[in-house]
Design a protein around this motif. Structure first.
Motif, PDB file in Angstrom:
ATOM      1  N   SER B 102       0.906   1.138   2.875  1.00  0.00           N
ATOM      2  CA  SER B 102       2.311   1.346   2.541  1.00  0.00           C
ATOM      3  C   SER B 102       3.113   0.345   3.360  1.00  0.00           C
ATOM      4  CB  SER B 102       2.707   2.792   2.877  1.00  0.00           C
ATOM      5  OG  SER B 102       4.056   3.010   2.575  1.00  0.00           O
ATOM      6  N   ALA B 103       3.838  -0.541   2.672  1.00  0.00           N
ATOM      7  CA  ALA B 103       4.552  -1.628   3.342  1.00  0.00           C
ATOM      8  C   ALA B 103       6.053  -1.378   3.279  1.00  0.00           C
ATOM      9  CB  ALA B 103       4.214  -2.958   2.674  1.00  0.00           C
ATOM     10  N   PHE B 104       6.712  -1.529   4.436  1.00  0.00           N
ATOM     11  CA  PHE B 104       8.170  -1.473   4.508  1.00  0.00           C
ATOM     12  C   PHE B 104       8.626  -2.870   4.922  1.00  0.00           C
ATOM     13  CE2 PHE B 104       6.509   2.706   5.487  1.00  0.00           C
ATOM     14  CZ  PHE B 104       7.311   3.573   4.761  1.00  0.00           C
ATOM     15  N   ASP B 136       1.839   0.659  -1.670  1.00  0.00           N
ATOM     16  CA  ASP B 136       3.229   0.903  -2.057  1.00  0.00           C
ATOM     17  C   ASP B 136       4.104  -0.044  -1.243  1.00  0.00           C
ATOM     18  OD1 ASP B 136       5.241   2.617  -3.500  1.00  0.00           O
ATOM     19  OD2 ASP B 136       5.936   2.873  -1.443  1.00  0.00           O
ATOM     20  N   THR B 137       5.194  -0.499  -1.856  1.00  0.00           N
ATOM     21  CA  THR B 137       6.109  -1.412  -1.177  1.00  0.00           C
ATOM     22  C   THR B 137       7.518  -0.869  -1.248  1.00  0.00           C
ATOM     23  OG1 THR B 137       4.756  -3.243  -1.948  1.00  0.00           O
ATOM     24  CG2 THR B 137       6.907  -3.800  -1.079  1.00  0.00           C
ATOM     25  N   TYR B 149       7.034  -3.251   8.616  1.00  0.00           N
ATOM     26  CA  TYR B 149       6.283  -2.114   9.149  1.00  0.00           C
ATOM     27  C   TYR B 149       5.189  -1.792   8.132  1.00  0.00           C
ATOM     28  CZ  TYR B 149      10.620  -1.361  11.852  1.00  0.00           C
ATOM     29  OH  TYR B 149      11.721  -1.524  12.645  1.00  0.00           O
ATOM     30  N   PHE B 150       3.998  -1.515   8.629  1.00  0.00           N
ATOM     31  CA  PHE B 150       2.912  -1.088   7.743  1.00  0.00           C
ATOM     32  C   PHE B 150       2.463   0.311   8.143  1.00  0.00           C
ATOM     33  CE2 PHE B 150       1.298  -5.717   7.229  1.00  0.00           C
ATOM     34  CZ  PHE B 150       1.932  -5.859   6.003  1.00  0.00           C
TER      35      PHE B 150
END
Lengths: 341, 341
Positions: B102-104, B136-137, B149-150
């Motif tokens: 999940s990438a922010f 998810d991004t 952030y990952f």
């Protein structure tokens, strides 16, 4: 490796997170290109892990949550995270079982707020019969976070025989929608103080497991998806692109709550592109669609309706308007509402 | 429910993310209190999912990554995320198989940087024979993120017979450390421009799977852990608290690279509290510890050493210094280095 030539942006824009074309291009150009393997399919809600069990297939999904404000009418980022994760498993046909939680908390966040968010998360877990089995917490420096970001991964079990996916969709299949659209997007919008609006509208954030469990036993079920970021129009575009067909939607049977209609008219949003967090779009062969509609109405989903058809033709989404006209629904470009989920 | 009285802070501080006492209290008071269930154990690296398979137990772990700067000598946030997640499974005795990401991503991030990070992530996946199966991004507004952030979740398989955990630890067990300490923390520190220092030191960020796979076949292996946030001293404190014993560490056999020693002396850090991202602390019964040491040295881990003993006594961590003295190592309070991993 060189970044593919179709990806011409040198810096990330908000629109790369909107669920539409730009996000798909970012994911293809960077994430999928580097990480590609036979199990990774960026077009599905959950991946199937080949553990070779008799009792079913283990499915996994992951999702990030950045909603602003953190609390909104009908939920908060804690309940939203559980519903969003549970729903990605549910629409893939799985029964959600286990969750993991990675929390990014901004320095200065009020502990009482965090406590309320976790209480809602716990309640949502209980309602959906899922357990958080692992977690991690990072604290972000003040000004480097949005209060709380959550990443949640869900693990569930899917019956081995179930074959669902866009590749199952055929021309003449019907498109079923389980309820009204845009309630979540509009409720979050109203909860943002800068709009100076307020109303009685609540987010539709909820588990869709009762819906998906009712549908997976129906012969002729092809595909299910929850219309979150980018809304119903974006799911229709995904189907059109993946199946190389035209999706014809009818405006008339789609329920839009009065406050959603009013707010969209005032602020210039199209509810077809706004997020729902407790609805399902299902594609079924015609006979199955009628059974499905009856079943959902019997369960109390009064606004469930057949809203469209898959037809042969070039990949596009066409809306038949209430006035008898037609308009092409374009693929989402800008992000109308960042941090909606 | 009321927030427990031992948690008296009204707002989140950076120190709540440091891996020490304050973080443990936050997790107990808020996260574990609301989410508690029979599978959630906040003291372990990975949870065991009861799928009842013959081939082993399915283990799951999750971790957030916020390192600053995003690129540092010896790695970047992409390789670090894979190593951190793989290592949490490895020290639990499992073989890592699948990851979710999940990438922010912050608006304005340079796409070329994201591309380099994903390339490193892909290389680390290949090296550890793991696959990213779901992702998810989310894009964060400019000023609401730290670049990237990952959150990563790892799923692996552990032999069913393996019994590892702090509850297996007994007095007289020995404590083995696989290599030098503080390299990652110091490398990240040096990479932060504000310190105006630079050197040849590289982060030790790496998969510890070769180490854990060499150790799990040794009879008398009780427990393994990677000393990340809070370092060796914090792992020792966790063992002391969980087993109600005194952990006696010896300063002499612990390898500290010269640049780490220099930087710590200059800036006032204690390397025993600095993060490593490619080391293992293992607890074994004495005979097993000797075998383990020989095996690691045979594999090329030249700095592996037996660094301490579990002894009866009140729960505390005592360091026998090189000069023959003793000092009590306190539990970590402040966060010396936020965003280290």
């Amino acid at each position: 490796m060189k970044i593919p030539s179709f990806f011409t942006d040198s810096h990330i824009a908000l629109a790369h997170g909107n669920g539409g074309r730009l996000m798909r291009e970012l994911i293809e150009a960077i994430f999928a290109r580097h990480l590609s393997n036979e199990l990774l399919d960026t077009r599905v809600d959950a991946a199937c892990l080949p553990f070779g069990m008799d009792s079913g297939e283990i499915m996994v999904t992951t999702d990030g949550f950045t909603v602003e404000p953190l609390e909104f009418p009908g939920g908060n980022i804690g309940s939203l995270a559980v519903h969003g994760t549970v729903n990605d498993l549910a629409v893939s046909g799985a029964t959600p079982l286990y969750l993991t939680l990675s929390a990014f908390i901004e320095e200065g966040l009020e502990v009482a707020l965090l406590d309320r968010v976790l209480a809602s998360m716990a309640q949502a877990c209980q309602d959906s019969h899922v357990k958080v089995v692992a977690g991690d917490t990072k604290v972000l420096r003040r000004g480097q976070g949005g209060g709380i970001y959550f990443a949640m991964t869900g693990i569930g079990l899917r019956p081995s025989h179930l074959r669902l996916g866009v590749d199952q969709i055929r021309p003449d299949d019907l498109i079923l929608l389980s309820g009204s659209i845009g309630d979540h997007g509009t409720a979050v919008l109203l909860a943002r103080e800068q709009f100076g609006l307020s109303g009685e509208l609540q987010s539709d954030s909820a588990s869709v497991l009762p819906i998906t469990q009712a549908l997976i036993t129906i012969p002729g079920l092809r595909f299910m998806r929850d219309p979150t970021r980018g809304g119903v129009a974006t799911v229709a575009h995904e189907i059109a692109a993946a199946t190389n067909t035209t999706i014809r939607l009818k405006e008339n049977p789609i329920t839009i709550a009065d406050p959603v209609r009013t707010v969209c008219a005032m602020l210039g949003y199209d509810p077809l592109y706004l997020a729902s967090e407790g609805r399902v779009i299902a594609v079924l062969e015609p006979a199955g669609a009628e059974i499905a509609l009856g079943r959902l109405q019997g369960l109390g989903y009064a606004d469930a309706a057949i809203i469209g058809t898959v037809v042969c033709g070039r990949p596009q989404v066409v809306l038949e308007t209430e006035l008898g006209g037609e308009r092409i629904l374009p693929e989402l470009e800008d992000d109308p509402l960042p941090r909606i989920c």
